[in-house]
Design an enzyme around this catalytic site. Structure first.
Site, short mmCIF file in Angstrom:
data_model
loop_
_atom_site.label_atom_id
_atom_site.label_comp_id
_atom_site.label_asym_id
_atom_site.label_seq_id
_atom_site.Cartn_x
_atom_site.Cartn_y
_atom_site.Cartn_z
N GLN A 78 0.80 -1.25 0.20
CA GLN A 78 0.17 0.12 0.04
C GLN A 78 0.96 1.16 0.14
O GLN A 78 1.35 1.78 1.08
CB GLN A 78 -1.01 0.15 1.22
CG GLN A 78 -1.79 1.14 1.24
CD GLN A 78 -3.18 1.32 2.30
OE1 GLN A 78 -2.96 0.09 3.07
NE2 GLN A 78 -3.71 2.14 2.23
N PHE A 79 1.20 1.57 -1.13
CA PHE A 79 2.11 2.72 -1.32
C PHE A 79 1.53 4.04 -0.64
O PHE A 79 2.16 5.23 -0.25
CB PHE A 79 2.37 3.10 -2.73
CG PHE A 79 1.42 3.65 -3.76
CD1 PHE A 79 1.24 5.03 -3.76
CD2 PHE A 79 0.51 3.05 -4.37
CE1 PHE A 79 0.18 5.88 -4.57
CE2 PHE A 79 -0.67 3.44 -5.03
CZ PHE A 79 -0.66 4.96 -5.23
N THR A 80 0.27 4.31 -0.65
CA THR A 80 -0.61 5.26 -0.13
C THR A 80 -0.27 5.54 1.57
O THR A 80 -0.42 6.78 1.78
CB THR A 80 -1.99 5.24 -0.04
OG1 THR A 80 -2.63 3.89 0.60
CG2 THR A 80 -2.29 5.22 -1.42
#
Length: 154
Positions: A78-80
């Site tokens: 989850q790069f967010t």
């Protein structure tokens, strides 16, 4: 590297309606890889995830680790988690590692957990995923590899 760890009764990840990863009792791990992260951060984070005492014992509500209880981990990229929201209304993700760097490091965390004896399921890197979970507690912990160098207070 940053992770949001949730103690769960169960969790699963779907891609296009197909279950690609599922666990029963254990930890749902959302994992963001920052630009500049290395295998050292991946190993440190896996060790923390496996050994963090977030499960109940007969004496205490938070006393046993994933390893102690034989729990599983569902690791979801989850790069967010690396969002910078300090300016404007649109988050910036420039701190996130590019996919060709992040994907192997997500795999390295999953593999390091397996090497410690944790059953691991994963999402699908880069895919649009639906994540379903039944949280336990709820217990949610944020882990950041930048914290591994900080001295303890007190």
């Amino acid at each position: 590297m940053r992770a949001v760890l949730q103690r769960v009764h169960s969790a699963r990840v779907l891609v296009d309606g197909e279950v690609v990863g599922a666990i029963e009792r254990g930890a749902l791990v959302y994992l963001g890889v920052a630009d500049g992260d290395t295998e050292a951060e991946a190993a440190w984070l896996a060790d923390r995830i496996a050994g963090l005492r977030i499960f109940a014992s007969e004496e205490r509500p938070i006393d046993r680790s994933l390893l102690d209880v034989g729990g599983a981990a569902l690791v979801v990229s989850q790069f967010t988690l690396l969002a910078d929201t300090r300016r404007g209304r649109r988050p910036s993700f420039t701190a996130a590692a590019p996919p060709d760097v992040a994907s192997p490091l997500v795999d390295a965390v999953a593999e390091a957990l397996r090497e410690q004896g944790v059953e691991v399921a994963t999402g699908r890197f880069g895919a649009m995923m639906q994540v379903e979970s039944t949280n336990d507690g709820p217990v949610t912990i944020i882990l950041d590899s930048a914290d591994r160098e900080r001295p303890r207070r007190g």
